[in-house]
Write a protein that holds these residues in place. Structure first.
Motif, mmCIF file in Angstrom:
data_model
loop_
_atom_site.group_PDB
_atom_site.id
_atom_site.type_symbol
_atom_site.label_atom_id
_atom_site.label_comp_id
_atom_site.label_asym_id
_atom_site.label_seq_id
_atom_site.Cartn_x
_atom_site.Cartn_y
_atom_site.Cartn_z
ATOM 1 N N ALA A 61 0.793 -1.230 0.000
ATOM 2 C CA ALA A 61 0.000 0.000 0.000
ATOM 3 C C ALA A 61 0.822 1.275 0.000
ATOM 4 O O ALA A 61 0.476 2.241 -0.694
ATOM 5 C CB ALA A 61 -0.958 -0.007 1.194
ATOM 6 N N ASP A 62 1.916 1.305 0.738
ATOM 7 C CA ASP A 62 2.662 2.561 0.846
ATOM 8 C C ASP A 62 3.619 2.793 -0.321
ATOM 9 O O ASP A 62 4.373 3.766 -0.320
ATOM 10 C CB ASP A 62 3.409 2.643 2.173
ATOM 11 C CG ASP A 62 4.433 1.519 2.341
ATOM 12 O OD1 ASP A 62 4.555 0.665 1.439
ATOM 13 O OD2 ASP A 62 5.118 1.505 3.388
ATOM 14 N N GLU A 63 3.578 1.919 -1.328
ATOM 15 C CA GLU A 63 4.476 2.057 -2.474
ATOM 16 C C GLU A 63 3.796 2.595 -3.737
ATOM 17 O O GLU A 63 4.479 2.976 -4.676
ATOM 18 C CB GLU A 63 5.116 0.696 -2.815
ATOM 19 C CG GLU A 63 6.021 0.155 -1.734
ATOM 20 C CD GLU A 63 6.552 -1.232 -2.057
ATOM 21 O OE1 GLU A 63 7.487 -1.683 -1.375
ATOM 22 O OE2 GLU A 63 6.016 -1.863 -2.993
ATOM 23 N N VAL A 64 2.475 2.612 -3.772
ATOM 24 C CA VAL A 64 1.796 2.976 -5.016
ATOM 25 C C VAL A 64 1.816 4.490 -5.228
ATOM 26 O O VAL A 64 1.793 5.279 -4.274
ATOM 27 C CB VAL A 64 0.337 2.460 -5.056
ATOM 28 C CG1 VAL A 64 0.316 0.936 -5.060
ATOM 29 C CG2 VAL A 64 -0.476 3.010 -3.896
ATOM 30 N N THR A 65 1.843 4.856 -6.489
ATOM 31 C CA THR A 65 1.770 6.258 -6.904
ATOM 32 C C THR A 65 0.671 6.375 -7.951
ATOM 33 O O THR A 65 0.261 5.371 -8.550
ATOM 34 C CB THR A 65 3.120 6.714 -7.499
ATOM 35 O OG1 THR A 65 3.468 5.831 -8.590
ATOM 36 C CG2 THR A 65 4.221 6.684 -6.456
ATOM 37 N N PRO A 66 0.152 7.576 -8.224
ATOM 38 C CA PRO A 66 -0.985 7.735 -9.147
ATOM 39 C C PRO A 66 -0.580 7.606 -10.614
ATOM 40 O O PRO A 66 -0.638 8.564 -11.380
ATOM 41 C CB PRO A 66 -1.504 9.128 -8.807
ATOM 42 C CG PRO A 66 -0.306 9.862 -8.303
ATOM 43 C CD PRO A 66 0.516 8.846 -7.570
ATOM 44 N N THR A 67 -0.184 6.390 -10.987
ATOM 45 C CA THR A 67 0.333 6.153 -12.335
ATOM 46 C C THR A 67 -0.372 5.014 -13.060
ATOM 47 O O THR A 67 0.061 4.605 -14.141
ATOM 48 C CB THR A 67 1.837 5.827 -12.267
ATOM 49 O OG1 THR A 67 2.046 4.694 -11.414
ATOM 50 C CG2 THR A 67 2.630 7.007 -11.748
ATOM 51 N N TYR A 68 -1.463 4.499 -12.489
ATOM 52 C CA TYR A 68 -2.128 3.338 -13.087
ATOM 53 C C TYR A 68 -3.367 3.781 -13.861
ATOM 54 O O TYR A 68 -4.235 4.467 -13.328
ATOM 55 C CB TYR A 68 -2.484 2.311 -12.012
ATOM 56 C CG TYR A 68 -1.248 1.718 -11.367
ATOM 57 C CD1 TYR A 68 -0.582 0.651 -11.957
ATOM 58 C CD2 TYR A 68 -0.726 2.260 -10.192
ATOM 59 C CE1 TYR A 68 0.566 0.120 -11.387
ATOM 60 C CE2 TYR A 68 0.415 1.739 -9.607
ATOM 61 C CZ TYR A 68 1.065 0.673 -10.208
ATOM 62 O OH TYR A 68 2.208 0.152 -9.643
ATOM 63 N N ASP A 69 -3.420 3.351 -15.126
ATOM 64 C CA ASP A 69 -4.526 3.746 -15.994
ATOM 65 C C ASP A 69 -5.819 3.027 -15.643
ATOM 66 O O ASP A 69 -6.909 3.606 -15.724
ATOM 67 C CB ASP A 69 -4.150 3.457 -17.458
ATOM 68 C CG ASP A 69 -2.881 4.174 -17.862
ATOM 69 O OD1 ASP A 69 -2.949 5.395 -18.046
ATOM 70 O OD2 ASP A 69 -1.828 3.519 -17.975
ATOM 71 N N THR A 70 -5.702 1.748 -15.277
ATOM 72 C CA THR A 70 -6.865 0.961 -14.881
ATOM 73 C C THR A 70 -6.566 0.264 -13.575
ATOM 74 O O THR A 70 -5.537 -0.412 -13.442
ATOM 75 C CB THR A 70 -7.213 -0.106 -15.940
ATOM 76 O OG1 THR A 70 -7.468 0.523 -17.190
ATOM 77 C CG2 THR A 70 -8.451 -0.903 -15.521
ATOM 78 N N VAL A 71 -7.438 0.437 -12.594
ATOM 79 C CA VAL A 71 -7.315 -0.275 -11.325
ATOM 80 C C VAL A 71 -8.469 -1.271 -11.255
ATOM 81 O O VAL A 71 -9.640 -0.890 -11.283
ATOM 82 C CB VAL A 71 -7.363 0.683 -10.127
ATOM 83 C CG1 VAL A 71 -7.332 -0.111 -8.814
ATOM 84 C CG2 VAL A 71 -6.195 1.655 -10.175
ATOM 85 N N ILE A 72 -8.124 -2.546 -11.198
ATOM 86 C CA ILE A 72 -9.114 -3.620 -11.171
ATOM 87 C C ILE A 72 -9.355 -4.013 -9.722
ATOM 88 O O ILE A 72 -8.429 -4.386 -8.998
ATOM 89 C CB ILE A 72 -8.631 -4.817 -12.004
ATOM 90 C CG1 ILE A 72 -8.470 -4.396 -13.475
ATOM 91 C CG2 ILE A 72 -9.609 -5.987 -11.892
ATOM 92 C CD1 ILE A 72 -7.854 -5.452 -14.367
ATOM 93 N N LEU A 73 -10.605 -3.938 -9.330
ATOM 94 C CA LEU A 73 -10.999 -4.123 -7.930
ATOM 95 C C LEU A 73 -11.778 -5.428 -7.806
ATOM 96 O O LEU A 73 -12.828 -5.592 -8.411
ATOM 97 C CB LEU A 73 -11.857 -2.934 -7.500
ATOM 98 C CG LEU A 73 -12.154 -2.700 -6.032
ATOM 99 C CD1 LEU A 73 -10.879 -2.578 -5.224
ATOM 100 C CD2 LEU A 73 -13.005 -1.448 -5.882
ATOM 101 N N THR A 74 -11.245 -6.388 -7.012
ATOM 102 C CA THR A 74 -11.901 -7.688 -6.890
ATOM 103 C C THR A 74 -12.059 -8.103 -5.436
ATOM 104 O O THR A 74 -12.132 -9.294 -5.140
ATOM 105 C CB THR A 74 -11.104 -8.771 -7.642
ATOM 106 O OG1 THR A 74 -9.790 -8.871 -7.077
ATOM 107 C CG2 THR A 74 -10.997 -8.460 -9.118
ATOM 108 N N CYS A 75 -12.141 -7.139 -4.535
ATOM 109 C CA CYS A 75 -12.226 -7.465 -3.112
ATOM 110 C C CYS A 75 -13.618 -7.978 -2.753
ATOM 111 O O CYS A 75 -14.566 -7.890 -3.530
ATOM 112 C CB CYS A 75 -11.905 -6.227 -2.279
ATOM 113 S SG CYS A 75 -13.112 -4.896 -2.479
ATOM 114 N N LYS A 76 -13.737 -8.513 -1.549
ATOM 115 C CA LYS A 76 -15.045 -8.815 -0.991
ATOM 116 C C LYS A 76 -15.757 -7.498 -0.681
ATOM 117 O O LYS A 76 -15.127 -6.492 -0.339
ATOM 118 C CB LYS A 76 -14.901 -9.635 0.286
ATOM 119 C CG LYS A 76 -14.420 -11.059 0.076
ATOM 120 C CD LYS A 76 -15.513 -11.944 -0.491
ATOM 121 C CE LYS A 76 -15.125 -13.401 -0.426
ATOM 122 N NZ LYS A 76 -16.209 -14.287 -0.907
#
Length: 311
Positions: A61-76
């Protein structure tokens, strides 16, 4: 294009893994324990469409930066708030979120956080789970992703995503202009299956082989369809025929993730599926006694779980 997949469990691990296998720039946002496993053994898929052991990129979590074009969400669904906190720093300024959660209620939550124009609608049809050894096992031939714009437009980003998934092994993809309808239809199917399998603590075939199992199953399917219709999304005749047939098969081994959660003594998505449908039934004054029984059954399980009385 950069893609971030939250988690590497059954759904996210399978579809994200297939994307990575095809050469896409995919990163998995995971916890330290899962990261260690993926680093040591790779992302492993056991499937009739081909086993795989893939070296994948990971982040915590503390490594991500706002550079992802698509974020795929598959959580409960019950982890949605924490998932939003985890992915919010990762979405690029012109990026978007593609959720593959059970139910529908999460769309309003994501719209409020990211803006409706940055949230796609989606459904995943797959039976896969993360095994104790860290591998992802697919149980049958279900492997379909369906997604589209909430507005119904066929945009460039939807076409790009569809082409990307079409190039992946073991994935079927549908880019659609009626994702709201598709999501409601999935909820009808899923709430029917969860109602019956959780209430009876059995898979579809075991229920259908009882004297009244098929009758109860189809009655609940019609109840779910009536709820959807009251909300402006009456299921198609083709959908109803398909699931009437599926819920009539005596040899079916189809179960639900909610039942598997109960059997392992875990948390369930009861509020997001059965509770949501029950609320909509009450609003529309649609009697759904079997749904009410199933909801109460699972809520009673939660009481026992909270009290440490499952053994």
């Amino acid at each position: 294009m950069r893609y971030l997949v939250l988690g590497a469990g059954g759904t996210g691990g399978y579809f994200g893994g297939r994307l990575a296998e095809s050469g896409a720039d995919v990163t998995f946002l995971v916890r330290e324990g899962r990261r260690k496993s993926l680093s040591e053994h790779g992302l492993r898929i056991e499937s009739q469409f081909g086993n795989a052991q893939i070296e994948v990129k990971t982040a915590v979590a503390d490594e991500v930066t706002p550079t992802y074009d698509t974020v795929i969400l598959t959580c409960k669904a019950y982890d949605l708030d924490a998932a939003i906190d985890a992915i919010a720093p990762a979405v690029a300024p012109n990026g978007h979120v593609l959720p593959f959660l059970n139910g529908i209620a999460h769309i309003d939550v994501l719209n409020k956080k990211f803006g409706r124009h940055r949230v796609l609608g989606g459904t995943a049809k797959i039976q896969a789970t993360l095994m104790p050894n860290g591998a992802i096992r697919q149980f049958n031939d279900w492997r379909t992703l369906t997604f589209g714009e909430q507005s119904g437009e066929m945009t460039e980003r939807v076409r790009v995503l569809a082409a990307l998934f079409e190039g992946a092994k073991g994935v079927e993809v549908l880019a659609v202009a009626d994702i709201g309808q598709r999501m409601w239809e999935k909820l009808v199917h899923l709430s029917t299956a969860a109602t019956m399998t959780c209430l009876m603590r059995a898979n579809v075939g075991e229920i259908i082989r009882t004297p009244y199992g098929r009758e109860l199953f189809l009655d609940q399917l019609r109840c779910g369809a009536a709820i959807a219709a009251a909300n402006g999304y009456a299921p198609s005749s083709a959908f109803m025929k398909s699931w009437e047939e599926a819920f009539s098969q005596q040899d079916s081994q189809y179960s639900t993730s909610m039942l598997r959660d109960i059997e392992r003594g875990g948390q369930t998505e009861v509020e997001h599926i059965l509770g949501f449908m029950l609320g909509k039934a009450e609003e529309a004054k649609i009697p759904c006694n079997t749904l009410l029984l199933a909801y109460t059954n699972v809520k009673a399980f939660e009481q026992r779980r909270a009290a440490g009385r499952l053994s």
